[in-house]
Design an enzyme around this catalytic site. Structure first.
Site, PDB file in Angstrom:
ATOM      1  N   HIS A  11     -31.988 -30.797 -12.993  1.00 21.55           N
ATOM      2  CA  HIS A  11     -30.526 -30.809 -13.043  1.00 21.55           C
ATOM      3  C   HIS A  11     -29.954 -29.469 -12.585  1.00 21.55           C
ATOM      4  O   HIS A  11     -30.570 -28.407 -12.733  1.00 21.55           O
ATOM      5  CB  HIS A  11     -30.025 -31.145 -14.446  1.00 21.55           C
ATOM      6  CG  HIS A  11     -30.337 -30.107 -15.471  1.00 21.55           C
ATOM      7  ND1 HIS A  11     -29.611 -28.933 -15.599  1.00 21.55           N
ATOM      8  CD2 HIS A  11     -31.291 -30.056 -16.429  1.00 21.55           C
ATOM      9  CE1 HIS A  11     -30.102 -28.216 -16.579  1.00 21.55           C
ATOM     10  NE2 HIS A  11     -31.128 -28.870 -17.102  1.00 21.55           N
ATOM     11  N   GLY A  12     -28.743 -29.521 -12.055  1.00 15.20           N
ATOM     12  CA  GLY A  12     -28.056 -28.299 -11.667  1.00 15.20           C
ATOM     13  C   GLY A  12     -27.742 -27.442 -12.885  1.00 15.20           C
ATOM     14  O   GLY A  12     -27.904 -27.857 -14.036  1.00 15.20           O
TER      15      GLY A  12
ATOM     16  N   TRP B 261     -24.525 -23.961 -20.524  1.00 15.96           N
ATOM     17  CA  TRP B 261     -25.328 -23.060 -21.348  1.00 15.96           C
ATOM     18  C   TRP B 261     -26.346 -22.292 -20.520  1.00 15.96           C
ATOM     19  O   TRP B 261     -26.715 -21.183 -20.897  1.00 15.96           O
ATOM     20  CB  TRP B 261     -26.003 -23.843 -22.473  1.00 15.96           C
ATOM     21  CG  TRP B 261     -25.092 -24.062 -23.651  1.00 15.96           C
ATOM     22  CD1 TRP B 261     -23.728 -23.962 -23.669  1.00 15.96           C
ATOM     23  CD2 TRP B 261     -25.490 -24.413 -24.974  1.00 15.96           C
ATOM     24  NE1 TRP B 261     -23.245 -24.246 -24.917  1.00 15.96           N
ATOM     25  CE2 TRP B 261     -24.299 -24.530 -25.745  1.00 15.96           C
ATOM     26  CE3 TRP B 261     -26.705 -24.670 -25.586  1.00 15.96           C
ATOM     27  CZ2 TRP B 261     -24.329 -24.877 -27.096  1.00 15.96           C
ATOM     28  CZ3 TRP B 261     -26.734 -25.019 -26.932  1.00 15.96           C
ATOM     29  CH2 TRP B 261     -25.558 -25.112 -27.674  1.00 15.96           C
ATOM     30  N   ASN B 262     -26.827 -22.857 -19.417  1.00 13.82           N
ATOM     31  CA  ASN B 262     -27.652 -22.064 -18.494  1.00 13.82           C
ATOM     32  C   ASN B 262     -26.866 -20.841 -18.055  1.00 13.82           C
ATOM     33  O   ASN B 262     -27.388 -19.722 -18.019  1.00 13.82           O
ATOM     34  CB  ASN B 262     -28.033 -22.877 -17.251  1.00 13.82           C
ATOM     35  CG  ASN B 262     -29.029 -23.979 -17.505  1.00 13.82           C
ATOM     36  OD1 ASN B 262     -29.009 -24.998 -16.817  1.00 13.82           O
ATOM     37  ND2 ASN B 262     -29.911 -23.811 -18.475  1.00 13.82           N
TER      38      ASN B 262
ATOM     39  N   THR C  49     -30.976 -24.348 -24.533  1.00 14.27           N
ATOM     40  CA  THR C  49     -30.224 -25.601 -24.565  1.00 14.27           C
ATOM     41  C   THR C  49     -31.000 -26.739 -25.212  1.00 14.27           C
ATOM     42  O   THR C  49     -30.528 -27.372 -26.160  1.00 14.27           O
ATOM     43  CB  THR C  49     -29.800 -26.009 -23.146  1.00 14.27           C
ATOM     44  OG1 THR C  49     -29.150 -24.906 -22.517  1.00 14.27           O
ATOM     45  CG2 THR C  49     -28.852 -27.196 -23.182  1.00 14.27           C
TER      46      THR C  49
ATOM     47  N   ARG D 205     -26.449 -33.780 -18.373  1.00 14.32           N
ATOM     48  CA  ARG D 205     -26.615 -32.879 -17.233  1.00 14.32           C
ATOM     49  C   ARG D 205     -27.615 -33.441 -16.231  1.00 14.32           C
ATOM     50  O   ARG D 205     -27.469 -33.244 -15.022  1.00 14.32           O
ATOM     51  CB  ARG D 205     -27.019 -31.475 -17.702  1.00 14.32           C
ATOM     52  CG  ARG D 205     -28.275 -31.377 -18.538  1.00 14.32           C
ATOM     53  CD  ARG D 205     -28.381 -29.970 -19.125  1.00 14.32           C
ATOM     54  NE  ARG D 205     -29.609 -29.700 -19.858  1.00 14.32           N
ATOM     55  CZ  ARG D 205     -29.808 -29.995 -21.136  1.00 14.32           C
ATOM     56  NH1 ARG D 205     -28.852 -30.590 -21.836  1.00 14.32           N
ATOM     57  NH2 ARG D 205     -30.947 -29.666 -21.740  1.00 14.32           N
TER      58      ARG D 205
ATOM     59  N   GLU E 223     -35.316 -32.634 -22.003  1.00 15.68           N
ATOM     60  CA  GLU E 223     -35.794 -31.253 -22.010  1.00 15.68           C
ATOM     61  C   GLU E 223     -36.611 -30.977 -23.269  1.00 15.68           C
ATOM     62  O   GLU E 223     -36.541 -31.701 -24.264  1.00 15.68           O
ATOM     63  CB  GLU E 223     -34.572 -30.308 -21.927  1.00 15.68           C
ATOM     64  CG  GLU E 223     -34.873 -28.824 -21.968  1.00 15.68           C
ATOM     65  CD  GLU E 223     -35.807 -28.336 -20.877  1.00 15.68           C
ATOM     66  OE1 GLU E 223     -36.986 -28.755 -20.882  1.00 15.68           O
ATOM     67  OE2 GLU E 223     -35.379 -27.526 -20.039  1.00 15.68           O
TER      68      GLU E 223
ATOM     69  N   LYS F 192     -30.426 -15.874 -25.204  1.00 15.37           N
ATOM     70  CA  LYS F 192     -31.824 -15.483 -24.983  1.00 15.37           C
ATOM     71  C   LYS F 192     -32.034 -13.980 -25.141  1.00 15.37           C
ATOM     72  O   LYS F 192     -33.041 -13.540 -25.698  1.00 15.37           O
ATOM     73  CB  LYS F 192     -32.272 -15.957 -23.602  1.00 15.37           C
ATOM     74  CG  LYS F 192     -32.342 -17.472 -23.493  1.00 15.37           C
ATOM     75  CD  LYS F 192     -32.715 -17.941 -22.086  1.00 15.37           C
ATOM     76  CE  LYS F 192     -32.719 -19.462 -22.017  1.00 15.37           C
ATOM     77  NZ  LYS F 192     -33.007 -19.967 -20.671  1.00 15.37           N
TER      78      LYS F 192
ATOM     79  N   ARG G  85     -41.484 -19.061 -24.985  1.00 14.09           N
ATOM     80  CA  ARG G  85     -40.935 -19.678 -23.770  1.00 14.09           C
ATOM     81  C   ARG G  85     -42.006 -20.056 -22.769  1.00 14.09           C
ATOM     82  O   ARG G  85     -41.903 -21.079 -22.099  1.00 14.09           O
ATOM     83  CB  ARG G  85     -39.940 -18.728 -23.090  1.00 14.09           C
ATOM     84  CG  ARG G  85     -38.677 -18.462 -23.872  1.00 14.09           C
ATOM     85  CD  ARG G  85     -37.704 -17.627 -23.054  1.00 14.09           C
ATOM     86  NE  ARG G  85     -37.233 -18.350 -21.870  1.00 14.09           N
ATOM     87  CZ  ARG G  85     -36.584 -17.782 -20.871  1.00 14.09           C
ATOM     88  NH1 ARG G  85     -36.348 -16.490 -20.881  1.00 14.09           N
ATOM     89  NH2 ARG G  85     -36.165 -18.507 -19.851  1.00 14.09           N
TER      90      ARG G  85
ATOM     91  N   HIS H 129     -35.466 -32.231 -16.290  1.00 18.33           N
ATOM     92  CA  HIS H 129     -35.276 -30.864 -16.769  1.00 18.33           C
ATOM     93  C   HIS H 129     -36.461 -29.980 -16.402  1.00 18.33           C
ATOM     94  O   HIS H 129     -37.538 -30.467 -16.062  1.00 18.33           O
ATOM     95  CB  HIS H 129     -35.082 -30.891 -18.282  1.00 18.33           C
ATOM     96  CG  HIS H 129     -34.005 -31.832 -18.726  1.00 18.33           C
ATOM     97  ND1 HIS H 129     -32.708 -31.426 -18.959  1.00 18.33           N
ATOM     98  CD2 HIS H 129     -34.029 -33.173 -18.928  1.00 18.33           C
ATOM     99  CE1 HIS H 129     -31.980 -32.476 -19.305  1.00 18.33           C
ATOM    100  NE2 HIS H 129     -32.758 -33.549 -19.297  1.00 18.33           N
TER     101      HIS H 129
END
Length: 204
Positions: free
Chosen positions: A9-10, A14-15, A21, A60, A87, A98, A114, A157
């Protein structure tokens, strides 16, 4: 031989804010919608026509898939939604900035949460956990669809697509956390008899 197209997704809102997210249903940002449109236009320039489309249950990814299909002139093609393509669930990190999380827990710890394959954040999923729920759906539903028709699109995702790419590219547990999947950029696999024949990253 058939095509399997994977699209992350673009950019989401929140990105753009550098927040974890996960399963929160955050919409695309303006930049994210543009990334999806550009990805769709690159596919259209190659004369791609999608026969079946799959997406997660998060908007999204759904909206990215719809924007891509609209660019292909396939406004009415249904997207099959599956939670297994959602995701990675980030647990206690969900919604947190983050950089602030790294300040609180230390950069090394957050990097482990992560980027390691099997270490989950508190109350969340590791990449291994995400792989364990995503791959069975991919192998039982998506891959057979790609064998039945000429072209399948999956809009999902970063981490659910990592699980699929790990399988398709034959990557190890150590290799896959380092793989970056760019937003809005189609990955085109050519599949024959369930095996990958070629892979193209459609980034220009």
């Amino acid at each position: 031989m058939s095509k399997l197209i994977l699209v992350r997704h673009g950019q989401s809102e929140w990105n753009a804010e550098n927040r974890f997210t996960g399963w929160v249903d955050v919409p695309l940002s303006d930049k994210g919608r543009e990334e999806a449109r550009e990805g769709g236009e690159r596919l259209a320039a190659q004369g791609i026509r999608v026969d079946r489309a799959f997406t997660s249950t998060l908007r999204r990814a759904i909206d990215t898939g719809r924007i891509v299909l609209d660019a292909l002139g396939q406004h009415d093609l249904e997207q099959v939604q599956a939670w297994q393509l959602n995701e990675r669930y980030y647990g206690a990190l969900t919604g947190r900035d983050k950089a602030q999380t790294a300040e609180e827990f230390g950069e090394e710890q957050v990097h482990t949460w992560r980027r390691s394959f099997a270490t989950p954040p508190p109350g969340g999923e590791s990449l291994k956990d995400t792989t364990d729920r995503t791959l069975p759906y991919f192998e039982e539903v998506v891959l057979p669809a790609a064998e039945e028709v000429d072209c399948v699109l999956v809009s999902a995702h970063g981490n659910s697509l990592r699980a699929i790419v790990k399988d398709l590219d034959g990557l190890s547990d150590e290799e896959i956390p380092r793989v970056e999947i760019p937003t809005g950029v189609p990955l085109i696999y050519e599949i024959e008899d369930g095996e990958v024949v070629s892979k193209e990253i459609l980034d220009s």
